[in-house]
Design a protein around this motif. Structure first.
Motif, PDB file in Angstrom:
ATOM      1  N   SER A  45       6.499  -8.543  -0.377  1.00 19.61           N
ATOM      2  CA  SER A  45       6.347  -7.185  -0.889  1.00 19.61           C
ATOM      3  C   SER A  45       6.224  -6.165   0.233  1.00 19.61           C
ATOM      4  O   SER A  45       6.123  -4.985  -0.024  1.00 19.61           O
ATOM      5  CB  SER A  45       5.133  -7.095  -1.821  1.00 19.61           C
ATOM      6  OG  SER A  45       3.949  -6.926  -1.091  1.00 19.61           O
ATOM      7  N   SER A  46       6.253  -6.587   1.492  1.00 20.76           N
ATOM      8  CA  SER A  46       6.082  -5.603   2.548  1.00 20.76           C
ATOM      9  C   SER A  46       7.409  -5.093   3.102  1.00 20.76           C
ATOM     10  O   SER A  46       7.428  -4.283   4.005  1.00 20.76           O
ATOM     11  CB  SER A  46       5.213  -6.163   3.670  1.00 20.76           C
ATOM     12  OG  SER A  46       5.758  -7.340   4.170  1.00 20.76           O
ATOM     13  N   LEU A  47       8.513  -5.583   2.543  1.00 19.57           N
ATOM     14  CA  LEU A  47       9.817  -5.054   2.942  1.00 19.57           C
ATOM     15  C   LEU A  47      10.496  -4.468   1.708  1.00 19.57           C
ATOM     16  O   LEU A  47      10.536  -5.103   0.659  1.00 19.57           O
ATOM     17  CB  LEU A  47      10.693  -6.170   3.528  1.00 19.57           C
ATOM     18  CG  LEU A  47      10.156  -6.891   4.761  1.00 19.57           C
ATOM     19  CD1 LEU A  47      11.079  -8.034   5.140  1.00 19.57           C
ATOM     20  CD2 LEU A  47      10.005  -5.937   5.916  1.00 19.57           C
TER      21      LEU A  47
ATOM     22  N   ALA B 266       2.075   3.783   7.176  1.00 18.24           N
ATOM     23  CA  ALA B 266       1.592   3.375   8.490  1.00 18.24           C
ATOM     24  C   ALA B 266       2.564   3.774   9.592  1.00 18.24           C
ATOM     25  O   ALA B 266       2.170   3.981  10.734  1.00 18.24           O
ATOM     26  CB  ALA B 266       1.357   1.868   8.520  1.00 18.24           C
TER      27      ALA B 266
ATOM     28  N   GLU C 162       2.872   1.098   1.715  1.00 22.74           N
ATOM     29  CA  GLU C 162       1.804   1.291   2.690  1.00 22.74           C
ATOM     30  C   GLU C 162       2.374   1.218   4.104  1.00 22.74           C
ATOM     31  O   GLU C 162       1.960   1.959   4.995  1.00 22.74           O
ATOM     32  CB  GLU C 162       0.730   0.217   2.490  1.00 22.74           C
ATOM     33  CG  GLU C 162      -0.610   0.659   3.006  1.00 22.74           C
ATOM     34  CD  GLU C 162      -1.734  -0.078   2.323  1.00 22.74           C
ATOM     35  OE1 GLU C 162      -1.477  -1.164   1.783  1.00 22.74           O
ATOM     36  OE2 GLU C 162      -2.858   0.430   2.350  1.00 22.74           O
ATOM     37  N   ALA C 163       3.349   0.319   4.302  1.00 25.78           N
ATOM     38  CA  ALA C 163       3.982   0.205   5.616  1.00 25.78           C
ATOM     39  C   ALA C 163       4.650   1.519   5.984  1.00 25.78           C
ATOM     40  O   ALA C 163       4.602   1.948   7.141  1.00 25.78           O
ATOM     41  CB  ALA C 163       5.006  -0.925   5.599  1.00 25.78           C
ATOM     42  N   SER C 164       5.261   2.163   4.999  1.00 27.14           N
ATOM     43  CA  SER C 164       5.910   3.444   5.261  1.00 27.14           C
ATOM     44  C   SER C 164       4.885   4.487   5.698  1.00 27.14           C
ATOM     45  O   SER C 164       5.133   5.277   6.609  1.00 27.14           O
ATOM     46  CB  SER C 164       6.641   3.894   3.987  1.00 27.14           C
ATOM     47  OG  SER C 164       7.137   5.188   4.128  1.00 27.14           O
TER      48      SER C 164
ATOM     49  N   ARG D 225      -0.319   7.281  15.348  1.00 26.43           N
ATOM     50  CA  ARG D 225       0.202   6.231  14.461  1.00 26.43           C
ATOM     51  C   ARG D 225       1.175   5.328  15.188  1.00 26.43           C
ATOM     52  O   ARG D 225       1.280   4.143  14.895  1.00 26.43           O
ATOM     53  CB  ARG D 225       0.938   6.869  13.256  1.00 26.43           C
ATOM     54  CG  ARG D 225       0.026   7.280  12.143  1.00 26.43           C
ATOM     55  CD  ARG D 225       0.141   6.299  10.975  1.00 26.43           C
ATOM     56  NE  ARG D 225      -0.980   6.396  10.078  1.00 26.43           N
ATOM     57  CZ  ARG D 225      -1.011   7.173   9.005  1.00 26.43           C
ATOM     58  NH1 ARG D 225       0.012   7.921   8.706  1.00 26.43           N
ATOM     59  NH2 ARG D 225      -2.067   7.180   8.233  1.00 26.43           N
TER      60      ARG D 225
ATOM     61  N   LEU E  96      -5.206   4.595   6.450  1.00 27.81           N
ATOM     62  CA  LEU E  96      -4.460   4.393   5.218  1.00 27.81           C
ATOM     63  C   LEU E  96      -5.377   4.589   4.021  1.00 27.81           C
ATOM     64  O   LEU E  96      -4.953   4.492   2.878  1.00 27.81           O
ATOM     65  CB  LEU E  96      -3.839   2.991   5.187  1.00 27.81           C
ATOM     66  CG  LEU E  96      -2.725   2.740   6.201  1.00 27.81           C
ATOM     67  CD1 LEU E  96      -2.294   1.295   6.188  1.00 27.81           C
ATOM     68  CD2 LEU E  96      -1.545   3.647   5.923  1.00 27.81           C
TER      69      LEU E  96
ATOM     70  N   PHE F 124       5.196  -2.408   1.101  1.00 22.43           N
ATOM     71  CA  PHE F 124       6.164  -1.658   1.907  1.00 22.43           C
ATOM     72  C   PHE F 124       5.939  -0.151   1.789  1.00 22.43           C
ATOM     73  O   PHE F 124       6.329   0.604   2.666  1.00 22.43           O
ATOM     74  CB  PHE F 124       7.616  -2.067   1.592  1.00 22.43           C
ATOM     75  CG  PHE F 124       8.127  -1.741   0.216  1.00 22.43           C
ATOM     76  CD1 PHE F 124       8.605  -0.484  -0.076  1.00 22.43           C
ATOM     77  CD2 PHE F 124       8.149  -2.715  -0.759  1.00 22.43           C
ATOM     78  CE1 PHE F 124       9.110  -0.199  -1.330  1.00 22.43           C
ATOM     79  CE2 PHE F 124       8.636  -2.441  -2.018  1.00 22.43           C
ATOM     80  CZ  PHE F 124       9.116  -1.171  -2.305  1.00 22.43           C
TER      81      PHE F 124
ATOM     82  N   PHE G  84       1.624  -7.003   7.403  1.00 20.85           N
ATOM     83  CA  PHE G  84       0.961  -7.345   6.158  1.00 20.85           C
ATOM     84  C   PHE G  84       1.018  -8.838   5.859  1.00 20.85           C
ATOM     85  O   PHE G  84       1.765  -9.582   6.475  1.00 20.85           O
ATOM     86  CB  PHE G  84       1.590  -6.589   4.996  1.00 20.85           C
ATOM     87  CG  PHE G  84       1.371  -5.112   5.055  1.00 20.85           C
ATOM     88  CD1 PHE G  84       0.186  -4.562   4.603  1.00 20.85           C
ATOM     89  CD2 PHE G  84       2.330  -4.279   5.569  1.00 20.85           C
ATOM     90  CE1 PHE G  84      -0.022  -3.209   4.654  1.00 20.85           C
ATOM     91  CE2 PHE G  84       2.126  -2.914   5.622  1.00 20.85           C
ATOM     92  CZ  PHE G  84       0.950  -2.378   5.169  1.00 20.85           C
TER      93      PHE G  84
ATOM     94  N   GLU H  88      13.105   2.225  11.001  1.00 19.07           N
ATOM     95  CA  GLU H  88      12.603   3.361  10.229  1.00 19.07           C
ATOM     96  C   GLU H  88      11.575   4.175  11.003  1.00 19.07           C
ATOM     97  O   GLU H  88      11.579   5.408  10.966  1.00 19.07           O
ATOM     98  CB  GLU H  88      11.989   2.840   8.923  1.00 19.07           C
ATOM     99  CG  GLU H  88      11.708   3.922   7.923  1.00 19.07           C
ATOM    100  CD  GLU H  88      11.036   3.369   6.685  1.00 19.07           C
ATOM    101  OE1 GLU H  88      11.409   2.256   6.262  1.00 19.07           O
ATOM    102  OE2 GLU H  88      10.132   4.021   6.164  1.00 19.07           O
TER     103      GLU H  88
END
Lengths: 608, 273
Positions: A387-389, B171, B167-169, A375, A348, B165, A382, A401
């Motif tokens: 903020s990770s969704l 990943a 960064e999650a995308s 990957r 990343l 999110f 996270f 996804e």
């Protein structure tokens, strides 16, 4: 140092009149309901009182009700708040202003935003004192000096001329503490004063706060979700849940003999080594992740095109391996490079030096197609479930996804697969159609885990996955992560600053400081026989909670009697007195001191 | 009590206002009480009456008919111009904010250069090259509005790209293009709906200014802006020639603004239920 130990019995409570007495207090928000219900407490002069509760317990609202600083629609619906005999709830705004500051002072959670960034420290400190009617700068200067020295600000004179951004979080919190105490309040309310800080800094701030308030005879109301921190620095304790008082009493009593089931649950949810999981790690068929001499440099281009970019070296040559089905924890304070390490392994980060191989393949040399395949085998969870969704996508869409990149999965199967993944994290299928904002923090973190899980990974990089969660939720998520690892056999690279959690889950521990590894080894080695002074400092900063044989609990701090000894002919590359040689210009290397236990040292001058 | 306030705030007259204007515009396309361009010197400066609802102007043209006809032109020209600016500004802004670096700096330079010139002057310059036409005017307006959209989207993306999110995308293996379309742009909708309604307002006014200068819509097609500027000259004799086109513009803008707010709430999953 330890207040609870110093004042075992507080006989004066019976004789003294309480400084702050709250009776039948109710606080409610229209549309939300009561956030504090029938709450009563008495706080005596000079006492250190702790309030513990999870989010939504109403502990902050209680503090704000006392200060009459409730956020807008909130109202005190019943009860009395007697401060030195006057009821604060019925006070006129003008009279209340006189109580704030000189009667009750408050230290807030977020040191980054509680000081005005456009004013010098000196101006902000004198601002409060001026409202008290003291105007002459000459008269104030010695008092300000003395107070800043008290909170161990090294250069008080220079400090006054500086702006908040020039200080670290811990320094700011100490400055805030000084400015509040300068108003000579009788009561100091500290609402999660150290939650945003690293463990070592947290300990320092709490110790200073505890010491100064005791010396000045100021009563302290310490509000926190962290039972360990509150327990170590208060004499009496109150546990709150959903706006109600659950249990109140002497700190040592509550910790040793918790009466209420919720208090017991709260204490039992604290991570500890006794809850760690033993499982069979399959015989090594080569490590899953190999990192060799990884260096990451962040460049910040200057505004001027010809000027040199400023470089920050986030990782200075890090080497590690993670075996299949193994849990490797990376521990370090903020800025140690632990997050960068996790992101570099997942590619990343764009530019790195050194080798990273996952399942034998060089992550940074892969074609786009092969990288996509790789990957799928490594996923990330996270820290911040908020903020990770993506707030605009439904849970079903979020979880499924990643399936876009899995061949042989048709769109029709997405929903089924998403349902299965949610079931694995104990969420029912009805969550598929919901949006992230409709979920609690713990549920969101479960969704994040499901999103990683659906790819059937071999490695999950978990970047502080539980540090934003309440303690009981944290325990459940850790339990879930453990079960999933047993079921699926993937490896965790667990990045955390919380040594308690690490002690519970890790097989091996890597301690990082300033972009390099200072010590690594098996979990028990690191926690029982830490060799590096930095590791010891970290370990000493966290309260150590253990269950004794008779079902009671003991909070202590770790103490290491023997001075750390570096291996022959070597000296440690870091010392607690601040003499940080930062890897000694590359001369430092990892020396094996015991089986699989490495410590970073550099060649000693005396020995050569 | 709080529940009623919430329910009331969900109700917005915006869609009704916008809908009524659209309906009138559609009626105007097929039927008007009078020929909007018919001159009738016997009834010059006629005040509003039952026969001529909004009165007549200095050439005896029926203002109500002209407003009906003008509605479709004004709405279409402004709407198309705003949509073009939204599309261009969103794509460029999202790309610039997401990738940063030289691409961002280049686009910023271009957009700042456009912003540096007064909108009308820029439009004049463009129209001087292309010649007066409706398409040219729409293009000129779109170019003038693009930098505003660009800057709003770019700043929104700059904060969005730091969210985990995104960064999650990455990943998960998603391409940047997918991430931008699927995660970044939908999260810019809130500022964009508010901005586009504001832009629509200034588009109606810019259109009138350009038409007034004889650069936009040909004079035989009545637009609200052009009627407003025509009426200015005869304000003393026939104030209704200014009042009614002005009211029509205000009515539309009020509707569009309210509609934009309710659109934003409606598109936000957090506000639903």
């Amino acid at each position: 140092m330890n207040r609870a130990a110093m004042q075992k019995t507080n006989l004066r409570h019976q004789s003294d009149k309480p400084l702050l007495q709250i009776a039948d207090l109710g606080v409610s928000f229209p549309g939300v309901g009561e956030v504090v219900r029938d709450l009563g407490l008495a706080l005596y002069p000079g006492e250190a009182f702790g309030i513990v509760g999870e989010s939504g317990s109403g502990k902050s609202m209680l503090a704000r009700a006392v200060m009459q600083l409730l956020p807008k629609p909130g109202k005190i619906t019943s009860g009395r708040i007697l401060f030195k005999g006057t009821d604060l709830a019925n006070l006129k705004p003008g009279d209340m202003r006189r109580v704030r500051g000189s009667g009750i002072g408050m230290v807030f959670q977020e040191p980054m935003t509680s000081l005005n960034p456009s004013m010098t420290i000196g101006a902000q400190i004198t601002e409060g004192l001026r409202t008290q009617g003291e105007c002459s700068r000459q008269a104030l200067a010695p008092r300000i000096h003395a107070m800043l020295e008290r909170v161990r600000i090294a250069d008080p004179e220079g400090c006054l001329k500086k702006y908040p951004h020039e200080f670290s979080g811990g320094m700011r919190q100490r400055i805030l503490l000084a400015s509040v105490l300068l108003m000579q309040p009788d009561l100091l309310i500290a609402d999660e004063p150290t939650t945003a800080l690293d463990a070592v800094i947290q300990k320092e701030v709490l110790e200073i706060m505890s010491e100064v308030t005791r010396d000045l005879g100021v009563a302290l109301m310490l509000i926190s979700h962290d039972l360990g921190a509150v327990g170590a620095y208060t004499e009496r304790l109150m546990v709150m849940r959903k706006g109600e008082l659950v249990e109140e009493g002497a700190t040592s009593d509550i910790l040793l003999r918790p009466q209420h089931p919720y208090t017991v649950a709260l204490i039992e949810a604290l991570p500890s080594r006794e809850k760690s999981w033993r499982r069979d790690i399959p015989a090594a068929s080569g490590p899953l992740v190999e990192v060799e001499n990884l260096r990451v440099v962040f460049e910040r281009k200057s505004f001027l095109p010809w000027a040199k970019p400023t470089c920050t070296e986030a990782l200075k040559g890090v080497s590690l391996t993670v075996g299949r089905s193994e849990t490797v924890a990376v521990v370090g304070e903020s800025g140690s490079g632990k997050t960068t390490l996790g992101r570099a392994i997942l590619r990343l980060i764009d530019h790195v030096e050194g080798d990273i191989r996952v399942a034998g393949e060089d992550v940074y040399a892969l074609s786009a197609e092969r990288l996509l395949a790789l990957r799928r085998q490594m996923q990330i969870v996270f820290q911040d479930p908020y903020s990770s969704l993506d707030p605009r996508r439904r849970i079903g869409e979020i979880v499924s996804e990643g399936l876009r990149h899995v061949p042989d999965v048709t769109r029709a199967e997405y929903r089924d697969r998403a349902r299965q993944a949610l079931a694995e994290v104990d969420l029912s299928a009805e969550y598929l159609g919901r949006f992230p904002h409709q979920l609690s923090g713990g549920q969101r973190q479960r969704v994040c885990i499901a999103r990683a899980l659906i790819m059937k990974p071999k490695l999950i990089v978990a970047d502080e996955p539980v540090s934003a969660l309440d303690i009981t939720v944290q325990a459940k998520i850790l339990e879930l992560m453990k079960r999933l690892q047993v079921d699926h056999g993937f490896a965790y690279l667990f990045i955390s600053h919380d040594l308690g959690v690490v002690e519970q889950i890790a097989d091996r521990v890597i301690v990082m400081q300033a972009g390099r590894i200072v010590e690594h080894g098996a979990r028990d080695m690191i926690f029982d026989q830490p060799r590096h002074p930095y590791t010891r400092l970290l370990l000493k900063a966290v309260p150590d909670l253990h269950r004794s044989a008779d079902a009671s609990y003991r909070i202590g701090t770790r103490a290491y009697s023997q001075p750390t000894a570096a291996p022959d002919g070597m000296v440690f590359d870091w010392a607690e007195d601040g003499n940080d040689s930062g890897g000694a210009g590359g001369a430092a290397r990892l020396i094996e001191v015991a089986d699989g236990h490495f410590v970073s040292c550099r060649p000693g001058l005396a020995a050569s | 009590m709080s529940q009623t306030t919430i329910r009331l705030s969900h109700f917005s007259p915006g869609p009704i206002l916008v809908g009524s204007v659209l309906l009138l515009a559609l009626i105007g396309l097929v039927w008007t009480p009078f020929d909007p361009n018919a001159l009738d010197f016997a009834h010059r400066y006629a005040p509003p009456s039952l026969q001529s609802l909004f009165g007549t102007d200095h050439l005896g043209r029926d203002l109500f008919s002209r407003i009906l006809i003008g509605a479709s032109v004004s709405i279409a020209v402004s709407g198309v111009a705003v949509c073009c600016a939204l599309a261009a500004g969103t794509v460029l802004g999202a790309v610039a904010g997401f990738y940063m670096g030289w691409l961002d700096r280049g686009l910023m330079l271009l957009m700042d250069a456009i912003l540096a010139m007064p909108g009308i002057l820029l439009a004049l310059g463009i129209m001087a090259v292309t010649g007066p036409s409706v398409a040219g005017m729409i293009g000129a307006m779109a170019i003038t509005f693009t930098p505003t959209v660009f800057r709003v989207v770019r700043s929104a993306v700059l904060s969005l790209r730091e969210k985990e999110f995104i960064e999650a995308s990455r990943a998960l293996g998603n391409r940047n293009g997918f991430t931008i379309l699927y995660h970044v742009v939908p999260n810019c909708v809130a500022p964009l709906t508010v901005l586009s309604t504001a832009l629509f307002g200034s588009a109606v006014l810019t259109e009138s200014a350009l038409s007034f200068l004889g650069l936009g819509v040909p004079p035989e097609i009545p637009t609200w802006g052009a009627m407003l500027s025509d009426g200015r000259n005869i304000f003393a004799q026939a104030p209704w020639a200014v009042i009614f086109p002005g009211l029509a513009i205000s009515y539309l803008l009020l509707g569009v603004n309210l509609f934009g707010d309710s659109l934003r709430d409606w598109l936000d999953p957090r506000a639903a239920e």
